[in-house]
Design an enzyme around this catalytic site. Structure first.
Site, PDB file in Angstrom:
ATOM      1  N   GLY A  84       0.815  -1.215   0.000  1.00 38.08           N
ATOM      2  CA  GLY A  84       0.000   0.000   0.000  1.00 38.08           C
ATOM      3  C   GLY A  84       0.842   1.255   0.000  1.00 38.08           C
ATOM      4  N   TYR A  85       1.845   1.283   0.867  1.00 39.06           N
ATOM      5  CA  TYR A  85       2.728   2.438   0.968  1.00 39.06           C
ATOM      6  C   TYR A  85       3.539   2.603  -0.320  1.00 39.06           C
ATOM      7  CZ  TYR A  85       6.104   5.706   3.001  1.00 39.06           C
ATOM      8  OH  TYR A  85       6.876   6.806   3.270  1.00 39.06           O
ATOM      9  N   SER A  86       4.118   1.515  -0.800  1.00 34.22           N
ATOM     10  CA  SER A  86       4.952   1.580  -2.006  1.00 34.22           C
ATOM     11  C   SER A  86       4.151   2.053  -3.213  1.00 34.22           C
ATOM     12  CB  SER A  86       5.567   0.208  -2.295  1.00 34.22           C
ATOM     13  OG  SER A  86       6.413  -0.204  -1.245  1.00 34.22           O
ATOM     14  N   LYS A 105       3.020   5.832  -2.871  1.00 30.37           N
ATOM     15  CA  LYS A 105       4.138   6.758  -3.032  1.00 30.37           C
ATOM     16  C   LYS A 105       4.638   6.765  -4.483  1.00 30.37           C
ATOM     17  CE  LYS A 105       4.545   8.579   1.067  1.00 30.37           C
ATOM     18  NZ  LYS A 105       4.347  10.021   1.304  1.00 30.37           N
TER      19      LYS A 105
END
Length: 253
Positions: free
Chosen positions: A159-161, A164
């Protein structure tokens, strides 16, 4: 260290400003002469910071803003213009990590949606409404805080990768879209920075990310603020749509 005064008579909106990277950037830009609009959802920390800075004579206005809420973002920009009369800089530092050490097959879809709302939708909304005001002035600086995870991908942090990486795409598109307007849009992709947000990251995940840094240490918020302060200044007038690395040697391209 001698502090320059690159931001006299300018107004900066900093999101995620209650602590961590956002607070450090706001502090550095304020030290160089800017009036500061502090935005965050952490009301208690935000109001305490506002009071502290007002006591020091810093022109500051704190606003509790959920950057995933379009109406709230639009209103917060209007309120900032009403308070300070102009908008020169947006630094969107607000973001969340979400699940770590989690395979995609175990990754809750609701968690992915939540990370998207803050990290990518929030970047879109803050940029959209900042640009609405900056276009009227014919000049501006936007800096979106991305991550090395968006360039390289961190396993078990999908999710973060992914969000971003979306921020990086947004920077590149907007940089070209506004290249001839006097407004620059750039991004900053740190590796692991020592911030309160790390408390939400699994130790194994943090160790993995830190092990990828050739300098063998975490970055500091002061180092992020120093680079951000240059990117948002008039000195960085010929760069737009670019992602600056702050990775201790992890990314060299």
């Amino acid at each position: 260290m001698k502090t320059e005064m690159r931001y006299t008579n300018q107004v900066a909106v900093i999101t995620g400003a209650a602590d961590g990277i956002g607070k450090a950037i706001a502090q550095r830009i304020a030290a160089e002469g800017a009036s500061i609009a502090l935005w965050d959802i952490k009301e208690e920390k935000l109001k305490a910071l506002e009071s502290e800075w007002q006591a020091k004579g810093i022109p500051v206005k704190a606003t509790v803003v959920d950057i995933s809420d379009e109406k709230a973002v639009e209103k917060a920009f209007r309120d900032t213009i009403e308070a300070f009369g102009r908008l020169d800089i947006l630094v969107n530092s607000a973001g969340i990590v979400g699940p770590t050490q989690t395979k995609i097959t175990d990754y809750p879809t609701a968690a992915f949606d939540e990370i998207y709302q803050v990290n990518l939708r929030g970047s879109f909304l803050t940029s959209k409404y900042a640009l609405t005001w900056m276009e009227k002035g014919g000049k501006g600086r936007i800096l979106l805080i991305a991550s090395i995870a968006g360039k390289e991908g961190n396993p078990n942090m999908v999710g973060y990768s992914a969000t971003k990486a979306g921020v990086i795409g947004l920077v590149k598109a907007l940089g070209k879209e506004y290249a001839a307007t006097g407004i620059t849009v750039n991004g900053l992709a740190p590796a692991v920075i020592r911030t309160p947000m790390n408390a939400d990251t699994a130790p194994e995940q943090l160790e993995y990310m830190a092990s990828k840094i050739p300098m063998q240490r975490l970055g500091t918020v002061e180092e992020v603020a120093a680079m951000a302060c240059w990117i948002c200044s008039d000195e960085a007038s010929f760069t737009t749509g670019f992602i600056y690395d702050l990775s201790g040697g992890r990314a060299t391209y």
